[in-house]
Motif scaffolding. Structure first.
Motif, PDB file in Angstrom:
ATOM      1  N   MET A  85     -44.001  69.911 -96.691  1.00 61.90           N
ATOM      2  CA  MET A  85     -42.819  70.052 -97.153  1.00 61.90           C
ATOM      3  C   MET A  85     -42.496  68.564 -97.457  1.00 61.90           C
ATOM      4  SD  MET A  85     -39.265  71.647 -95.633  1.00 61.90           S
ATOM      5  CE  MET A  85     -39.782  73.225 -95.963  1.00 61.90           C
ATOM      6  N   ALA A  86     -42.995  67.508 -96.536  1.00 64.78           N
ATOM      7  CA  ALA A  86     -42.800  66.287 -96.920  1.00 64.78           C
ATOM      8  C   ALA A  86     -43.618  65.589 -98.087  1.00 64.78           C
ATOM      9  CB  ALA A  86     -43.192  65.304 -95.564  1.00 64.78           C
ATOM     10  N   ARG A  87     -44.807  66.098 -98.272  1.00 64.79           N
ATOM     11  CA  ARG A  87     -45.527  65.744 -99.352  1.00 64.79           C
ATOM     12  C   ARG A  87     -44.917  66.286-100.715  1.00 64.79           C
ATOM     13  NH1 ARG A  87     -49.737  66.678 -95.911  1.00 64.79           N
ATOM     14  NH2 ARG A  87     -49.846  68.861 -96.586  1.00 64.79           N
ATOM     15  N   MET A  88     -44.724  67.658-100.458  1.00 69.07           N
ATOM     16  CA  MET A  88     -44.047  68.157-101.734  1.00 69.07           C
ATOM     17  C   MET A  88     -42.621  67.284-102.415  1.00 69.07           C
ATOM     18  SD  MET A  88     -42.606  72.158-102.151  1.00 69.07           S
ATOM     19  CE  MET A  88     -44.053  72.951-101.849  1.00 69.07           C
ATOM     20  N   TYR A  89     -41.773  66.996-101.519  1.00 70.42           N
ATOM     21  CA  TYR A  89     -40.684  66.212-101.847  1.00 70.42           C
ATOM     22  C   TYR A  89     -40.761  64.681-101.972  1.00 70.42           C
ATOM     23  CZ  TYR A  89     -38.456  70.972-101.975  1.00 70.42           C
ATOM     24  OH  TYR A  89     -38.162  72.292-102.211  1.00 70.42           O
ATOM     25  N   GLY A  90     -41.914  64.321-101.403  1.00 71.64           N
ATOM     26  CA  GLY A  90     -42.135  63.060-101.600  1.00 71.64           C
ATOM     27  C   GLY A  90     -41.112  62.264-100.501  1.00 71.64           C
ATOM     28  N   VAL A  91     -40.950  62.579 -99.213  1.00 72.57           N
ATOM     29  CA  VAL A  91     -40.126  61.860 -98.398  1.00 72.57           C
ATOM     30  C   VAL A  91     -40.714  61.568 -97.121  1.00 72.57           C
ATOM     31  CG1 VAL A  91     -38.034  63.005 -99.251  1.00 72.57           C
ATOM     32  CG2 VAL A  91     -39.231  64.339 -97.378  1.00 72.57           C
ATOM     33  N   VAL A  92     -40.242  60.883 -96.200  1.00 70.30           N
ATOM     34  CA  VAL A  92     -40.561  60.424 -94.874  1.00 70.30           C
ATOM     35  C   VAL A  92     -39.352  60.305 -94.115  1.00 70.30           C
ATOM     36  CG1 VAL A  92     -41.662  58.510 -93.456  1.00 70.30           C
ATOM     37  CG2 VAL A  92     -42.592  58.880 -95.817  1.00 70.30           C
ATOM     38  N   PRO A  93     -39.376  61.198 -92.896  1.00 67.44           N
ATOM     39  CA  PRO A  93     -38.279  61.049 -91.987  1.00 67.44           C
ATOM     40  C   PRO A  93     -37.956  59.645 -91.406  1.00 67.44           C
ATOM     41  CG  PRO A  93     -39.983  62.263 -90.856  1.00 67.44           C
ATOM     42  CD  PRO A  93     -40.591  61.994 -92.426  1.00 67.44           C
ATOM     43  N   LEU A  94     -36.603  59.282 -91.247  1.00 64.29           N
ATOM     44  CA  LEU A  94     -36.400  57.997 -90.594  1.00 64.29           C
ATOM     45  C   LEU A  94     -35.768  58.098 -89.271  1.00 64.29           C
ATOM     46  CD1 LEU A  94     -36.351  54.953 -91.207  1.00 64.29           C
ATOM     47  CD2 LEU A  94     -34.334  55.122 -92.211  1.00 64.29           C
ATOM     48  N   ARG A  95     -34.743  59.059 -89.175  1.00 65.20           N
ATOM     49  CA  ARG A  95     -33.965  59.300 -88.066  1.00 65.20           C
ATOM     50  C   ARG A  95     -33.599  60.825 -88.086  1.00 65.20           C
ATOM     51  NH1 ARG A  95     -31.706  54.204 -90.123  1.00 65.20           N
ATOM     52  NH2 ARG A  95     -30.596  55.192 -91.683  1.00 65.20           N
ATOM     53  N   ALA A  96     -33.641  61.406 -86.971  1.00 67.52           N
ATOM     54  CA  ALA A  96     -33.236  62.928 -86.942  1.00 67.52           C
ATOM     55  C   ALA A  96     -32.433  63.183 -85.612  1.00 67.52           C
ATOM     56  CB  ALA A  96     -34.584  63.612 -86.697  1.00 67.52           C
ATOM     57  N   ASP A  97     -31.322  64.017 -85.688  1.00 67.77           N
ATOM     58  CA  ASP A  97     -30.832  64.481 -84.482  1.00 67.77           C
ATOM     59  C   ASP A  97     -30.540  66.027 -84.762  1.00 67.77           C
ATOM     60  OD1 ASP A  97     -28.261  65.100 -86.204  1.00 67.77           O
ATOM     61  OD2 ASP A  97     -27.699  62.954 -85.691  1.00 67.77           O
ATOM     62  N   ALA A  98     -29.669  66.686 -83.868  1.00 64.16           N
ATOM     63  CA  ALA A  98     -29.792  68.186 -84.390  1.00 64.16           C
ATOM     64  C   ALA A  98     -29.089  68.780 -85.495  1.00 64.16           C
ATOM     65  CB  ALA A  98     -28.854  68.893 -82.929  1.00 64.16           C
ATOM     66  N   ASN A  99     -28.195  67.743 -86.036  1.00 63.05           N
ATOM     67  CA  ASN A  99     -27.623  68.391 -87.124  1.00 63.05           C
ATOM     68  C   ASN A  99     -27.788  67.597 -88.552  1.00 63.05           C
ATOM     69  OD1 ASN A  99     -25.968  70.105 -85.518  1.00 63.05           O
ATOM     70  ND2 ASN A  99     -24.805  68.352 -84.786  1.00 63.05           N
ATOM     71  N   SER A 100     -28.488  66.456 -88.482  1.00 58.04           N
ATOM     72  CA  SER A 100     -28.543  65.747 -89.736  1.00 58.04           C
ATOM     73  C   SER A 100     -30.179  65.030 -89.771  1.00 58.04           C
ATOM     74  CB  SER A 100     -27.707  64.678 -89.832  1.00 58.04           C
ATOM     75  OG  SER A 100     -27.657  63.583 -88.894  1.00 58.04           O
ATOM     76  N   LEU A 101     -30.484  64.807 -90.801  1.00 56.76           N
ATOM     77  CA  LEU A 101     -31.887  64.141 -91.068  1.00 56.76           C
ATOM     78  C   LEU A 101     -31.718  62.883 -92.288  1.00 56.76           C
ATOM     79  CD1 LEU A 101     -34.821  64.500 -90.032  1.00 56.76           C
ATOM     80  CD2 LEU A 101     -34.894  66.062 -92.048  1.00 56.76           C
ATOM     81  N   ASP A 102     -32.162  61.836 -91.753  1.00 60.37           N
ATOM     82  CA  ASP A 102     -32.438  60.902 -92.797  1.00 60.37           C
ATOM     83  C   ASP A 102     -33.723  60.632 -93.140  1.00 60.37           C
ATOM     84  OD1 ASP A 102     -29.787  60.578 -92.123  1.00 60.37           O
ATOM     85  OD2 ASP A 102     -30.014  58.427 -91.107  1.00 60.37           O
ATOM     86  N   LEU A 103     -33.901  60.784 -94.735  1.00 59.81           N
ATOM     87  CA  LEU A 103     -35.174  60.593 -95.215  1.00 59.81           C
ATOM     88  C   LEU A 103     -35.343  59.519 -96.134  1.00 59.81           C
ATOM     89  CD1 LEU A 103     -35.173  64.470 -96.127  1.00 59.81           C
ATOM     90  CD2 LEU A 103     -36.638  63.627 -94.394  1.00 59.81           C
ATOM     91  N   LEU A 104     -36.521  59.018 -96.167  1.00 61.88           N
ATOM     92  CA  LEU A 104     -36.800  57.816 -97.034  1.00 61.88           C
ATOM     93  C   LEU A 104     -37.425  58.626 -98.237  1.00 61.88           C
ATOM     94  CD1 LEU A 104     -38.811  55.420 -94.641  1.00 61.88           C
ATOM     95  CD2 LEU A 104     -36.644  54.755 -96.006  1.00 61.88           C
ATOM     96  N   ALA A 105     -36.972  58.248 -99.526  1.00 64.43           N
ATOM     97  CA  ALA A 105     -37.413  59.162-100.642  1.00 64.43           C
ATOM     98  C   ALA A 105     -38.166  58.292-101.764  1.00 64.43           C
ATOM     99  CB  ALA A 105     -36.192  59.865-101.247  1.00 64.43           C
ATOM    100  N   ILE A 106     -39.224  58.764-102.217  1.00 64.60           N
ATOM    101  CA  ILE A 106     -40.111  57.985-103.012  1.00 64.60           C
ATOM    102  C   ILE A 106     -39.166  57.995-104.321  1.00 64.60           C
ATOM    103  CG2 ILE A 106     -42.053  58.310-104.615  1.00 64.60           C
ATOM    104  CD1 ILE A 106     -43.595  59.401-102.527  1.00 64.60           C
ATOM    105  N   ASP A 107     -38.497  59.004-104.650  1.00 62.42           N
ATOM    106  CA  ASP A 107     -37.542  59.039-105.822  1.00 62.42           C
ATOM    107  C   ASP A 107     -36.125  59.529-105.441  1.00 62.42           C
ATOM    108  OD1 ASP A 107     -36.388  59.434-108.243  1.00 62.42           O
ATOM    109  OD2 ASP A 107     -37.860  60.691-109.161  1.00 62.42           O
ATOM    110  N   PRO A 108     -35.401  58.563-105.152  1.00 60.54           N
ATOM    111  CA  PRO A 108     -34.166  58.959-104.698  1.00 60.54           C
ATOM    112  C   PRO A 108     -32.985  59.573-105.626  1.00 60.54           C
ATOM    113  CG  PRO A 108     -34.077  56.609-104.812  1.00 60.54           C
ATOM    114  CD  PRO A 108     -35.618  56.985-105.159  1.00 60.54           C
TER     115      PRO A 108
END
Length: 564
Positions: A85-108
């Motif tokens: 999924m990370a490869r498909m969307y071009g993202v790398v997770p930066l921070r995660a908790d139970a309810n949210s996820l911050d993702l670094l995106a190749i194409d924001p």
């Protein structure tokens, strides 16, 4: 860098006044003509610093900006999203908790990331803007190239208890449940991913009596993949139909749909066609990936004189320019490239296509829909009331379309179109056969370009060899003409999947309408007479241009014989 999203970036630059208006217009025009990412041009021309650009993008989109991407990430964060999924969307997770996820995106700028992943992961998704090159590098380091092979998933699928393909009484809810089984989702996703990475133009899912085949078309040739078990045919085709919003319960009539998905961070369009056959539905997906097609005329490999003729004709105020050849010979790409040459602020360009294959900024594109009465002819009629300068008609299929095209050209419009004929001279005869008056053809037609696509020899394994006399004889070449020229073929290597070929190139035959040609057309001369006159005036045939490809070491004798 943001390679598919030039329009939002242009809007941002304009809104924030980061560049003078004339400079912005110039770089946007260069982007349209060259087909290169807008951000890449801005940085190359040193019009803006990368960090400054990224900060403005983050502010404009309302996301956080990160100047340093961490070298190490906690395992829990890495595991918060699957590698595929990370490869498909071009993202790398930066921070995660139970309810949210911050993702670094190749194409924001890609809005699909937030919508799709919020739904898929059940968390609030926030994007973080960072240097796309660094994010892409970290993505490869963390998740590798591919976390599961097709063989592994096939082994998983063999034990999956899914319905038989021949079962007629499967309910719609059962079909939907089968299509949403995790192994099926992963398998179809992987097949599509691999096809797009291998630069396939079409993906075929084909049911036979005892097997279910999957084939990719790469550089015009079909290659078979490892086949999934036959009993999964219904689940796999249902999955594709769910993805393309088709009626999964309807298996008796053909259906057409479209899938928009993100592969490696950039959006890809797939055109889907379902056809009921004796042993189930055959599904073919046409891949429309704009990052693969380079719509720059310099990259079409035309001989210099042919390219100069195209450049000259598309700058004329009126007339008709026809590109001819069989399906899949690159006619549409040539016409798009020609339109791109003249796509500027001061000209209005309209196209009627069946369907619209590639969206080009600055051009009004209309998809033909005969089911609701929107045909090439009716679209063309409406075009003339839209004050265009240049019109592209996907194909001249009937007398009505031909007549309106000629009328448009005679009233001061340049018309570009295609025909299905074997050579350039045959296009004139084809128009006459449709019922177009010869004097109208001679007064409106400017030139006809016939073309074919040959597979290009792989540069990594290209080798010289001595062809057999019989093969050379098939080309109609005299040994004296050959002299000490070298012939080449591809041995086959990892780079070209042992095929010996990688990529394709065009060969061309340009027939220009001179006064002598116009006289012959008015006299209803047969194809052979028109062809002889064109050759007398210096036209090179497709076969002769094929020899250029052979002697330059770009293609093989077999390819030239096959296509000419």
């Amino acid at each position: 860098m943001f390679e598919t999203q030039s329009l939002p970036l242009y809007d941002m630059l304009k809104e924030r006044e980061l560049l003078p208006e004339d400079q912005l217009q110039n770089v946007q025009l260069e982007h349209q003509q060259q087909g290169r990412p807008l951000a890449e041009l801005l940085l190359e021309l040193e019009l803006i610093e990368k960090e400054n650009l990224l900060r403005h993008v983050a502010e404009y989109l309302g996301w956080e900006y990160l100047d340093q991407v961490p070298e190490e990430l906690p395992e829990a964060v890495v595991n918060s999203i699957q590698g595929s999924m990370a490869r498909m969307y071009g993202v790398v997770p930066l921070r995660a908790d139970a309810n949210s996820l911050d993702l670094l995106a190749i194409d924001p700028f890609n809005n699909q990331i937030v919508d799709d992943l919020t739904f898929a992961l059940g968390r609030d998704i926030r994007l973080v803007v960072a240097d796309p090159a660094v994010v892409e590098k970290r993505l490869r380091e963390i998740y590798g190239e591919e976390d599961a092979s097709i063989d592994e998933i096939l082994a998983e699928l063999k034990s999956a208890p899914l319905a038989e393909a021949g079962e007629e009484g499967v309910s719609e809810s059962d079909l939907e449940a089968m299509a949403n089984e995790t192994p099926i989702i992963r398998f179809v996703g992987l097949v599509l991913n691999q096809a797009i990475r291998d630069k396939a133009s079409d993906i075929h899912f084909e049911p036979f009596e005892h097997e279910f085949k999957i084939r990719y078309r790469i550089d015009g040739a079909l290659y078979e993949m490892a086949p999934p078990p036959k009993h999964l045919a219904l689940s796999i085709t249902s999955r594709v139909k769910v993805m393309s919003n088709l009626n999964i319960a309807e298996r008796r009539v053909p259906q057409d749909g479209r899938i928009k998905m993100t592969i490696a961070g950039h959006p890809v369009d797939l055109r889907v066609s379902c056809l009921p056959t004796q042993f189930g539905e055959s599904v073919v997906l046409r891949v429309l990936d704009q990052t693969v097609v380079n719509l720059d005329i310099d990259n079409l490999g035309m001989p210099q004189d042919v390219e100069e003729t195209v450049r000259e004709i598309v700058k004329r105020p009126n007339g008709i320019f026809i590109v001819t050849g069989p399906t899949g010979s690159g006619k549409t790409t040539t016409l798009y490239s020609a339109l791109k040459l003249v796509n500027s602020i001061d000209l209005k360009l309209l196209t009627a296509e069946d369907p619209v294959e590639y969206e080009i900024e600055g051009i009004m594109q209309v998809g033909i829909r005969p089911s609701v009465g929107l045909t090439f002819a009716s679209a063309l009629r409406s075009f003339l009331r839209q004050d265009p300068d240049i019109i592209m008609v996907g194909e001249i299929r009937d007398l009505e379309t031909a007549q309106i095209s000629i009328q448009a050209s005679l009233t001061g419009h340049l018309v570009l179109s295609t025909l299905h004929t074997n050579d350039s001279a045959g296009a004139i005869t084809r128009l006459m056969d449709m019922g177009v008056e010869p004097f109208l053809i001679s007064s409106s037609l400017e030139a006809i370009l016939a073309q074919r696509l040959l597979r290009r020899i792989c540069r990594s394994c290209r080798s010289a060899y001595e062809p057999s006399e019989s093969l050379v004889a098939q080309l109609g070449l005299d040994p004296v003409e050959i002299g000490d020229r070298d012939f080449y073929y591809g041995k086959g290597c990892d780079e070209c999947n042992d095929t010996g070929y990688k990529g394709r190139m065009g060969i061309y035959e340009m027939l220009r309408m001179t006064d002598a040609m116009r006289d012959l057309v008015t006299e209803r001369s047969p194809t052979l007479t028109l062809r002889e006159k064109a050759l007398e005036q210096g036209m090179r045939t497709l076969r002769e241009d094929g020899l250029r490809a052979i002697f330059d070491g770009d293609s093989t004798i077999e390819e030239v014989i096959k296509y000419t």
